[in-house]
Write an enzyme that holds these catalytic residues in place. Structure first.
Site, PDB file in Angstrom:
ATOM      1  N   CYS A  86      31.821  30.944  30.337  1.00 34.83           N
ATOM      2  CA  CYS A  86      32.255  30.337  31.600  1.00 34.83           C
ATOM      3  C   CYS A  86      33.221  29.169  31.469  1.00 34.83           C
ATOM      4  O   CYS A  86      34.335  29.205  31.995  1.00 34.83           O
ATOM      5  CB  CYS A  86      31.039  29.864  32.382  1.00 34.83           C
ATOM      6  SG  CYS A  86      29.802  31.128  32.696  1.00 34.83           S
ATOM      7  N   HIS A 142      31.367  23.114  36.591  1.00 28.46           N
ATOM      8  CA  HIS A 142      31.124  23.387  35.169  1.00 28.46           C
ATOM      9  C   HIS A 142      32.268  22.943  34.263  1.00 28.46           C
ATOM     10  O   HIS A 142      32.628  23.629  33.298  1.00 28.46           O
ATOM     11  CB  HIS A 142      30.837  24.882  34.963  1.00 28.46           C
ATOM     12  CG  HIS A 142      30.019  25.132  33.726  1.00 28.46           C
ATOM     13  ND1 HIS A 142      29.845  26.394  33.196  1.00 28.46           N
ATOM     14  CD2 HIS A 142      29.325  24.286  32.917  1.00 28.46           C
ATOM     15  CE1 HIS A 142      29.090  26.313  32.116  1.00 28.46           C
ATOM     16  NE2 HIS A 142      28.753  25.049  31.928  1.00 28.46           N
TER      17      HIS A 142
END
Length: 574
Positions: A86, A142
């Site tokens: 990710c 993130h």
């Protein structure tokens, strides 16, 4: 008698390029003489290659009717690459640069990690703001949150609603994380720069889609919009609203059934956002991009069939991404077509800033991405010839075994240490060195092929070369037949290695304890300047900062399913 029809056919064929150019010029005229198009970037999380309807093979029962509709009326990017997990994909999407330039090869942005995306990098939303765009982010950030300067609203976004971490419970937005043997639990949901628990009990994707729709409804039509929606779907945990939990009763595997339900939630969210664009009158002047952040996680029942590997690997199943561009602004002759030109996630920044919005690419650092807009809208050749998939000297090296020595001789005689985990693509050739990760193709659990499919033996060599245009499933390693190509690609890896910044080590700081901030994971470091260090992002001033704006979490009843696992592992799921 036959000459006239033949001459007419030749005349029509000769005029086709002219017609195509006319369509392109018409689009260029629109770009140049009206406000820049609205840009809607929809980023799925851990979506498998075989888990969208238009790719579905090997008996997959998953349907994505609305995603399919957009893809089939747009341009499907079938030679498009992301990163194995990710955060690296998000780093490269936002900066247009390889993570090796920033020393973020090891970055996971776990709870308590002091690392964040370097503040001297100019990000995609900052460039679009310079061009007059309203910029909004809804979903999973993130990219670090150790201090306020790392937050989305400090990095170019006018507003943010979502989680700052890599994952959370889908209903409660809680994140559990173990540090030095102690378990910490906190709310991960933020609204702009303040923690919030107002949405506890809503399923995350529904909450994000609702907020995206609200932004679209309130948006000033006279101002271009950049709406970035990085969903948490279809990332674990295995939970989904009851409406979707029972959609796939014909799938016997409970885990796969829940996964399919999460894909259905994602499809519905894409539909609702697109519908809002139509209702608000923004759709006709919008460019919608859909992309996954990495391949599907096989351990969560995703399927990347027929591609090998899973999320976290260097095989095609880990890095070849589902993606398409949908827009009424695209010339008619490219809509509904498959684009097989080489493209990488770093290409989005130059493509959107210069190609779509008409801005300049004046940046503090040299970009690794290319403007692909001509390739997408006019099917011209991709300017990209090479992709560095990964180069990580800190990952465990693979052994240099007997087969390697028999084929290549001594390791030190090669131009690059082939036991290092790395991968590079040049044209149709893909080289992998070191440990590539889980290597088997992933059939859907409901597939009829399980009875006949035989797994291959695990690879025991350090160097693998594939012609992925002819062998996308990477079945045949031809490195020993193409030694010149291997050595040329090893030289390219060596060149990239010389340009690599030493990997930064983000230590885990226990002062991040959510209990200190009203029960929420919040920035805990002051905005002191980062030390100019090659080995860490340690801060010169680590004074404690209590958040005055983070509300306490209420003892609400958890709405998740009993089958949903707690997020307690110390390893952040990227």
């Amino acid at each position: 008698m036959c000459q006239a029809p033949r001459m007419l056919l030749l005349t029509i064929l000769g005029l086709l390029p002219v017609f195509a150019r006319c369509f392109t010029l018409k689009f260029e005229s629109k770009i140049n003489h009206i406000q820049p198009p609205h840009i809607i970037f929809l980023l799925a999380d851990d979506l498998g290659w075989n888990d969208v309807g238009y790719h579905g093979k090997a008996g997959s029962l998953i349907n994505t009717p609305f995603i399919d509709k957009l893809a089939r009326k747009g341009v499907r990017l079938e030679n498009y690459y992301v990163q194995p997990v990710c955060s690296p994909t998000r780093i490269q999407l936002m900066t247009g640069r390889y993570q090796i330039r920033m020393g973020l090869q090891q970055a996971k942005f776990c709870p308590g990690e002091v690392l964040c995306l370097p503040l001297n990098e100019k990000l995609l939303p900052e460039k679009l703001k310079e061009l007059g765009y309203a910029t909004h982010a809804v979903g999973k950030w993130h990219l670090g949150m150790s201090r306020r300067a790392c937050l989305p609203t400090q990095r170019g976004f006018d507003s943010f609603f979502g989680i700052l971490l890599g994952t959370s419970h889908h209903f409660t937005f809680e994140r559990m994380f173990r540090i030095n043997g102690r378990q910490y639990v906190g709310n991960a949901l933020f609204e702009n720069e303040n923690a919030t628990n107002k949405y506890r009990g809503q399923f995350c994707t529904n909450a994000y889609a609702k907020r995206a729709v609200e932004i679209i409804k309130k948006h000033d039509k006279n101002k271009p919009l950049f709406l970035y929606v990085p969903f948490q779907m279809v990332h674990e945990p295995d939970d989904v609203p009851s409406k979707f939990r029972h959609m796939y009763k014909n799938i016997s595997s409970l885990q796969r059934r829940f996964y399919a339900g999460r894909v259905a939630v994602l499809d519905e969210a894409v539909r609702n956002i697109t519908r809002a664009l139509r209702i608000r009158g923004l759709y006709q002047n919008s460019v919608i991009i859909f992309s996954t952040d990495n391949g599907g996680a096989v351990e969560s029942s995703a399927s990347n069939w027929p591609l090998r590997g899973s999320k976290g690997t260097l095989w095609e199943g880990g890095i070849r991404g589902v993606a398409f561009v949908h827009s009424e602004l695209l010339p008619v002759f490219v809509r509904g077509r498959i684009n097989k030109e080489l493209m990488h996630v770093t290409d989005w920044l130059p493509t959107l800033v210069k190609g779509v919005a008409g801005g300049n690419l004046s940046m503090p650092h040299k970009l690794d991405g290319f403007n692909q807009w001509q390739s997408i809208r006019a099917f011209r050749p991709s300017p990209r010839k090479v992709i560095l998939h990964e180069l990580n000297t800190r990952r465990d090296a693979s052994p240099w075994g007997k087969r390697d020595r028999r084929i290549w001789g001594k390791l030190k005689k090669l131009p690059f240490n082939a036991t290092i985990r790395a991968s590079i693509r040049e044209g149709n050739w893909k080289l992998i060195t070191g440990k590539a990760g889980y290597s088997h193709p992933s059939l859907p659990s409901e597939s009829h092929l399980h009875k006949t499919y035989k797994r291959r033996n695990k690879h025991s060599v350090a160097i693998r070369l594939y012609d992925v245009s002819k062998d996308p499933a990477e079945k045949r390693n031809i490195a020993h037949y193409e030694k010149r190509k291997v050595k040329r690609l090893l030289l390219k890896l060596k060149k990239f290695q010389k340009q690599t910044k030493e990997p930064l080590r983000g230590k885990i700081d226990e002062r991040c304890d959510p209990a200190r901030f009203g029960g929420s994971w919040s920035p805990w470091l002051t905005d002191a300047k980062e030390q100019d260090s090659k080995t860490s992002h340690s801060l010169t001033d680590t004074k404690q900062q209590a958040s005055k704006t983070s509300p306490s979490l209420t003892d609400a009843k958890e709405h998740g399913s009993k089958t949903s696992p707690s997020l307690t592992d110390a390893k952040e799921q990227g």
